[in-house]
Design a protein around this motif. Structure first.
Motif, short mmCIF file in Angstrom:
data_model
loop_
_atom_site.label_atom_id
_atom_site.label_comp_id
_atom_site.label_asym_id
_atom_site.label_seq_id
_atom_site.Cartn_x
_atom_site.Cartn_y
_atom_site.Cartn_z
N LEU A 111 42.99 25.16 33.85
CA LEU A 111 42.00 25.33 32.79
C LEU A 111 40.68 24.65 33.12
N ALA A 112 40.73 23.62 33.94
CA ALA A 112 39.52 22.86 34.26
C ALA A 112 38.71 23.47 35.39
N CYS A 113 39.21 24.50 36.03
CA CYS A 113 38.53 25.02 37.22
C CYS A 113 37.32 25.86 36.86
N ASP A 114 36.44 26.01 37.84
CA ASP A 114 35.25 26.84 37.72
C ASP A 114 35.40 28.18 38.44
N LEU A 115 36.27 28.21 39.43
CA LEU A 115 36.57 29.42 40.18
C LEU A 115 38.07 29.46 40.42
N PHE A 116 38.72 30.56 40.05
CA PHE A 116 40.18 30.69 40.14
C PHE A 116 40.51 31.69 41.24
N ILE A 117 41.37 31.27 42.18
CA ILE A 117 41.81 32.14 43.28
C ILE A 117 43.33 32.24 43.22
N GLY A 118 43.87 33.46 43.10
CA GLY A 118 45.31 33.66 43.01
C GLY A 118 45.84 34.47 44.18
N GLU B 87 49.92 29.75 35.19
CA GLU B 87 48.58 29.38 35.67
C GLU B 87 47.64 30.58 35.60
N MET B 88 48.11 31.71 36.10
CA MET B 88 47.26 32.90 36.15
C MET B 88 46.93 33.41 34.75
N ARG B 89 47.90 33.33 33.84
CA ARG B 89 47.67 33.79 32.47
C ARG B 89 46.63 32.93 31.76
N VAL B 90 46.85 31.62 31.76
CA VAL B 90 46.00 30.76 30.94
C VAL B 90 44.59 30.62 31.51
N ALA B 91 44.44 30.67 32.83
CA ALA B 91 43.14 30.41 33.44
C ALA B 91 42.35 31.66 33.77
N ALA B 92 43.03 32.81 33.92
CA ALA B 92 42.33 34.00 34.39
C ALA B 92 42.61 35.24 33.54
N LEU B 93 43.86 35.64 33.42
CA LEU B 93 44.17 36.95 32.86
C LEU B 93 43.95 37.03 31.35
N ARG B 94 44.10 35.93 30.63
CA ARG B 94 43.91 35.99 29.18
C ARG B 94 42.44 36.19 28.80
N ASP B 95 41.53 35.76 29.68
CA ASP B 95 40.10 35.91 29.42
C ASP B 95 39.36 35.93 30.76
N PRO B 96 39.30 37.10 31.40
CA PRO B 96 38.66 37.19 32.72
C PRO B 96 37.17 36.86 32.72
N THR B 97 36.55 36.80 31.53
CA THR B 97 35.13 36.48 31.46
C THR B 97 34.88 34.97 31.42
N ARG B 98 35.94 34.20 31.28
CA ARG B 98 35.79 32.75 31.14
C ARG B 98 35.26 32.11 32.42
N ARG B 99 35.73 32.58 33.57
CA ARG B 99 35.32 32.04 34.87
C ARG B 99 35.50 33.12 35.92
N PRO B 100 34.76 33.10 37.01
CA PRO B 100 35.03 34.04 38.10
C PRO B 100 36.45 33.85 38.63
N CYS B 101 37.14 34.94 38.88
CA CYS B 101 38.49 34.86 39.41
C CYS B 101 38.70 35.99 40.41
N ILE B 102 39.51 35.72 41.42
CA ILE B 102 39.79 36.72 42.43
C ILE B 102 41.26 36.61 42.82
N PHE B 103 41.91 37.77 43.00
CA PHE B 103 43.33 37.80 43.36
C PHE B 103 43.52 38.52 44.68
N PHE B 104 44.44 38.00 45.48
CA PHE B 104 44.81 38.61 46.74
C PHE B 104 46.29 38.97 46.69
N LEU B 105 46.63 40.23 46.99
CA LEU B 105 48.01 40.69 46.99
C LEU B 105 48.46 40.91 48.42
N ARG B 106 49.49 40.19 48.82
CA ARG B 106 50.01 40.35 50.17
C ARG B 106 50.94 41.55 50.24
N ASP B 107 50.78 42.35 51.28
CA ASP B 107 51.69 43.46 51.54
C ASP B 107 53.06 42.89 51.87
N GLY B 108 54.09 43.30 51.12
CA GLY B 108 55.43 42.77 51.33
C GLY B 108 55.97 42.97 52.72
#
Length: 227
Positions: free
Chosen positions: A116-123, A165-186
């Motif tokens: 919650l305290a972050c300014d940029l979220f990377i998942g 972590e992802m829900r409270v800091a990014a997905l519940r309000d994507p406008t709150r802070r810049p966020c970026i997600f990386f999905l690894r190919d299984g």
């Protein structure tokens, strides 16, 4: 698609507009000294504003991605921030929870606080869901987090710490802070995690290893990746 510089600028502007927050500090040379330590307000020792970058992922299967962030990506971000008079702080929770805090069931509470305290979220999401319920350690930590954060956390009793972590800091309000997600190919994940490595990480952190994940975990991970 934003450039790294644009992402940093957006995070700086949102951080300054929120007035900063408390959290984790790190040495200026992250690649050489990656172990973080807790400190006070969101201001560096030289008075500059701190830009807090939170990295969220499961631990044992994302070591390479986290190492790459620390050794290759963060130095670029550091240079961009320095040019703007801002002190960047990379928050990596592999070192953010002590054994004593884990014993006191503070793990989820601390991770939510730092997210919650972050300014940029990377998942990062791969093919593991991570530590979640149906065990006494998780239940104690989850109840403590709910006591602190109430309905912000309470709906996620069946979710993993990483998803929380992802829900409270990014997905519940994507406008709150810049966020970026990386999905690894299984298909690139085979052989990344040994049972011994997972057990060692779990013992060090005082949290579940995530090995032998359940059908529930597989369903939740698929839904999270699709979202």
């Amino acid at each position: 698609m934003w450039t790294t510089a644009q992402m940093v600028d957006a995070a700086i502007m949102q951080s300054i507009s929120r007035g900063g927050s408390s959290g984790v500090d790190s040495t200026s040379s992250w690649a050489g000294k990656a172990k973080a330590r807790f400190r006070g307000p969101n201001v560096a020792s030289d008075g500059r504003h701190e830009l807090r970058i939170f990295v969220s992922s499961t631990f044992v299967d994302m070591q390479e991605e986290r190492r790459c962030m620390a050794e290759r990506v963060f130095p670029v971000v550091e240079r961009l921030c320095e040019a703007r008079g801002v002190h960047p702080v990379l928050v990596d929770m592999r070192w953010g929870v002590t054994a004593d805090q884990a014993q006191r069931a503070e793990t989820i509470e601390i991770m939510v606080k730092e997210a919650l305290a972050c300014d940029l979220f990377i998942g990062f999401l791969g093919d593991r869901y991570g530590w979640h319920g149906d065990n006494p350690e998780f239940d104690r930590a989850f109840r403590r987090a709910v006591a602190k954060y109430g309905q912000l956390v309470a709906p996620y009793a069946d979710r993993s710490v990483t998803e929380i972590e992802m829900r409270v800091a990014a997905l519940r309000d994507p406008t709150r802070r810049p966020c970026i997600f990386f999905l690894r190919d299984g298909s690139n994940s085979a052989g990344r995690v040994s049972t011994a490595a997972a057990a060692a990480a779990a013992a060090t952190k005082g949290v579940g290893s995530g090995t032998g994940e359940s059908a529930h975990a597989s369903r939740r991970l698929a839904a999270l990746r699709a979202e």
